[in-house]
Design a protein around this motif. Structure first.
Motif, PDB file in Angstrom:
ATOM      1  N   ASP A 120       1.056  -1.211  -0.116  1.00 16.54           N
ATOM      2  CA  ASP A 120      -0.297   0.247  -0.083  1.00 16.54           C
ATOM      3  C   ASP A 120       1.204   1.002  -0.235  1.00 16.54           C
ATOM      4  N   SER A 121       0.069   2.277  -0.522  1.00 14.11           N
ATOM      5  CA  SER A 121       0.887   3.496  -0.952  1.00 14.11           C
ATOM      6  C   SER A 121       1.485   4.198   0.556  1.00 14.11           C
ATOM      7  N   LYS A 122       0.010   4.283   0.588  1.00 14.94           N
ATOM      8  CA  LYS A 122      -0.232   4.748   1.882  1.00 14.94           C
ATOM      9  C   LYS A 122      -0.616   3.134   2.646  1.00 14.94           C
ATOM     10  N   TYR A 123      -0.674   3.477   4.795  1.00 12.69           N
ATOM     11  CA  TYR A 123      -1.177   2.938   5.563  1.00 12.69           C
ATOM     12  C   TYR A 123      -3.020   3.650   6.050  1.00 12.69           C
ATOM     13  N   VAL A 124      -3.617   3.526   5.120  1.00 12.60           N
ATOM     14  CA  VAL A 124      -5.000   3.866   5.888  1.00 12.60           C
ATOM     15  C   VAL A 124      -6.175   3.468   7.064  1.00 12.60           C
ATOM     16  N   TYR A 125      -6.079   2.879   8.195  1.00 12.90           N
ATOM     17  CA  TYR A 125      -6.758   2.436   8.835  1.00 12.90           C
ATOM     18  C   TYR A 125      -8.052   3.230   9.811  1.00 12.90           C
ATOM     19  N   ARG A 126      -9.278   3.110   9.834  1.00  8.79           N
ATOM     20  CA  ARG A 126     -10.526   3.722   9.912  1.00  8.79           C
ATOM     21  C   ARG A 126     -10.803   5.476  10.245  1.00  8.79           C
ATOM     22  N   GLY A 127      -9.921   5.924   8.712  1.00  8.67           N
ATOM     23  CA  GLY A 127      -9.070   7.134   8.219  1.00  8.67           C
ATOM     24  C   GLY A 127      -8.410   7.960   9.066  1.00  8.67           C
ATOM     25  N   VAL A 128      -7.645   7.399   9.370  1.00  7.16           N
ATOM     26  CA  VAL A 128      -5.939   7.779   9.652  1.00  7.16           C
ATOM     27  C   VAL A 128      -4.857   7.476   9.212  1.00  7.16           C
ATOM     28  N   GLU A 129      -4.160   8.432   8.953  1.00  8.44           N
ATOM     29  CA  GLU A 129      -3.202   7.796   7.629  1.00  8.44           C
ATOM     30  C   GLU A 129      -1.795   7.818   8.438  1.00  8.44           C
ATOM     31  N   PRO A 134       6.411   6.213   9.184  1.00  7.24           N
ATOM     32  CA  PRO A 134       5.064   6.166   9.917  1.00  7.24           C
ATOM     33  C   PRO A 134       5.045   7.925   9.882  1.00  7.24           C
ATOM     34  N   ASN A 135       3.702   7.918  10.068  1.00  9.42           N
ATOM     35  CA  ASN A 135       2.989   9.550   9.962  1.00  9.42           C
ATOM     36  C   ASN A 135       3.310  10.468  11.787  1.00  9.42           C
ATOM     37  N   PRO A 136       4.674  11.524  11.129  1.00  3.26           N
ATOM     38  CA  PRO A 136       4.653  11.467  12.285  1.00  3.26           C
ATOM     39  C   PRO A 136       2.781  12.566  12.928  1.00  3.26           C
ATOM     40  N   ASN A 196       9.070   7.230  15.156  1.00  2.00           N
ATOM     41  CA  ASN A 196      10.601   6.164  14.934  1.00  2.00           C
ATOM     42  C   ASN A 196      10.847   6.110  13.261  1.00  2.00           C
ATOM     43  N   ASP A 197      12.280   4.824  13.354  1.00  2.00           N
ATOM     44  CA  ASP A 197      12.042   4.853  11.618  1.00  2.00           C
ATOM     45  C   ASP A 197      10.785   4.142  10.843  1.00  2.00           C
ATOM     46  N   ASN A 198      10.338   3.136  11.890  1.00  2.00           N
ATOM     47  CA  ASN A 198       9.732   1.993  10.768  1.00  2.00           C
ATOM     48  C   ASN A 198       8.659   2.117  12.410  1.00  2.00           C
ATOM     49  N   TYR A 199       7.412   1.063  11.375  1.00  2.00           N
ATOM     50  CA  TYR A 199       6.188   0.654  12.174  1.00  2.00           C
ATOM     51  C   TYR A 199       5.431  -0.748  12.216  1.00  2.00           C
ATOM     52  N   GLY A 200       5.753  -1.325  12.896  1.00  2.00           N
ATOM     53  CA  GLY A 200       5.152  -2.923  12.875  1.00  2.00           C
ATOM     54  C   GLY A 200       3.858  -2.433  13.506  1.00  2.00           C
ATOM     55  N   GLY A 213     -14.676  14.456  13.644  1.00  2.00           N
ATOM     56  CA  GLY A 213     -13.920  13.947  14.428  1.00  2.00           C
ATOM     57  C   GLY A 213     -12.482  13.961  14.438  1.00  2.00           C
ATOM     58  N   ILE A 214     -12.007  13.660  13.333  1.00  2.00           N
ATOM     59  CA  ILE A 214     -10.234  14.056  13.057  1.00  2.00           C
ATOM     60  C   ILE A 214     -10.077  14.562  12.023  1.00  2.00           C
ATOM     61  N   SER A 215     -10.461  15.443  11.045  1.00  2.00           N
ATOM     62  CA  SER A 215      -9.305  16.816  10.097  1.00  2.00           C
ATOM     63  C   SER A 215      -8.834  17.268  10.876  1.00  2.00           C
ATOM     64  N   ASP A 216      -8.443  17.060  12.626  1.00  2.27           N
ATOM     65  CA  ASP A 216      -7.352  17.895  12.440  1.00  2.27           C
ATOM     66  C   ASP A 216      -5.846  17.331  12.639  1.00  2.27           C
ATOM     67  N   PHE A 217      -6.020  16.059  12.390  1.00  8.20           N
ATOM     68  CA  PHE A 217      -5.141  15.708  12.324  1.00  8.20           C
ATOM     69  C   PHE A 217      -4.892  14.493  11.217  1.00  8.20           C
ATOM     70  N   THR A 218      -5.490  14.633  10.721  1.00  7.68           N
ATOM     71  CA  THR A 218      -5.256  13.724   8.926  1.00  7.68           C
ATOM     72  C   THR A 218      -6.235  14.554   7.827  1.00  7.68           C
ATOM     73  N   ASP A 219      -5.049  14.508   6.692  1.00  4.49           N
ATOM     74  CA  ASP A 219      -4.988  15.333   5.945  1.00  4.49           C
ATOM     75  C   ASP A 219      -6.522  14.291   4.707  1.00  4.49           C
ATOM     76  N   ASN A 220      -7.346  14.901   3.097  1.00  2.00           N
ATOM     77  CA  ASN A 220      -7.216  14.104   2.719  1.00  2.00           C
ATOM     78  C   ASN A 220      -6.597  13.031   2.140  1.00  2.00           C
TER      79      ASN A 220
END
Length: 266
Positions: free
Chosen positions: A52-61, A95-97, A103-107, A247-254
């Motif tokens: 996946d070019s992005k990992y998006v779960y329940r709207g959070v990038e 990972p998205n700060p 960290n450098d990666n996320y599992g 609900g999450i527009s403050d910290f997640t973009d389109n």
């Protein structure tokens, strides 16, 4: 030919006819055994891997450039009840700060199970999911447990197209919050090899994704293109869009993203 020879031949012919008749009767009463087809196994499953070019779960990038693998198992308890188990592991390389991953990666490891009860018009499936997070910064939750209830129904189906709807309600113990999601997807058969699967989802978070509020979470849209490479191997490229709501527009973009997966059934 004398009378004795003629009589002997007549008796022999009658005996032959009588024997043939008895053989035919015996054959009709006791036909040759027919090979019995082995019963279909109640077990089925698949192995998958994807990008996946992005990992998006329940709207959070969560981050960019995710590679994942999954094992899916099914056991048909009866023609109305099915047990499913799924193990999924993904590694996000960037990972998205903004989501708190510095960290450098996320599992992430997800273990999921459900019992699906086919009630005719709808299928009802209680579920349980365990999340384990690796390489997360101190202070962030590193594991979660969640129970859920899924309701699925096929609204329309013919040889060329089907339309499926789903509703889900989930409660997460660690953060003591609820998440609700509705989805609608169509499967359009292009030919014997290729299908198109457009779909849309909408989510509502009750102090879960954003623990400070209860609000509409996001709208997600996607287009999957399953390509049957053989009876057991399917390649599925896709594109998707994520549109955060209040609900999450403050910290997640389109976001627009995509990827592909390869699945082998057994």
């Amino acid at each position: 030919m004398n009378k004795t020879q003629i009589l002997t031949l007549a008796v022999s012919a009658l005996a032959g006819v009588s024997f043939a008749g008895e053989a035919a009767k015996s054959s009709s009463k006791n036909p040759a055994p027919v090979a019995i087809e082995p019963a279909a196994s109640p077990f089925s499953g698949s192995l998958s891997a994807g990008y996946d070019s992005k990992y998006v779960y329940r709207g959070v990038e969560v981050g960019d450039h995710q590679i994942w693998t999954a094992l899916d198992l099914n056991y048909a308890i009866s023609d109305k009840i099915n047990w499913n188990f799924n193990a999924w592991y993904g590694n996000t390389q960037d990972p998205n700060p903004a989501a708190g991953y510095t960290n450098d990666n996320y599992g992430e490891l997800d273990l999921y199970t459900e019992f699906a009860f086919n009630l005719g018009p709808v299928t009802v499936a209680p579920s349980f999911k365990y999340y384990r997070y690796f390489d997360v910064p101190a202070g962030l939750v590193d594991e979660q447990e969640e129970v859920g209830l899924n309701v699925r129904s096929t609204l329309f189906k013919n040889d060329a197209i089907s339309l499926d709807a789903s509703l889900g309600a989930f409660y997460e113990f660690e953060l003591d919050g609820f998440y609700y999601e509705a989805g609608l997807a169509a499967t359009i058969k292009v030919n014997d090899m290729i299908s198109l699967v457009p779909g849309v989802t909408i989510g509502y978070s009750d102090e879960l994704v954003n623990t400070a509020t209860s609000d509409w979470n996001q709208v997600g849209v996607y287009l999957k293109v399953p390509i049957a490479l053989s009876k057991t191997v399917t390649l599925t490229p896709y594109i998707a869009g994520n549109f955060p709501l209040d609900g999450i527009s403050d910290f997640t973009d389109n976001a627009l993203y995509g990827g592909a997966s390869l699945t082998v059934k057994f």
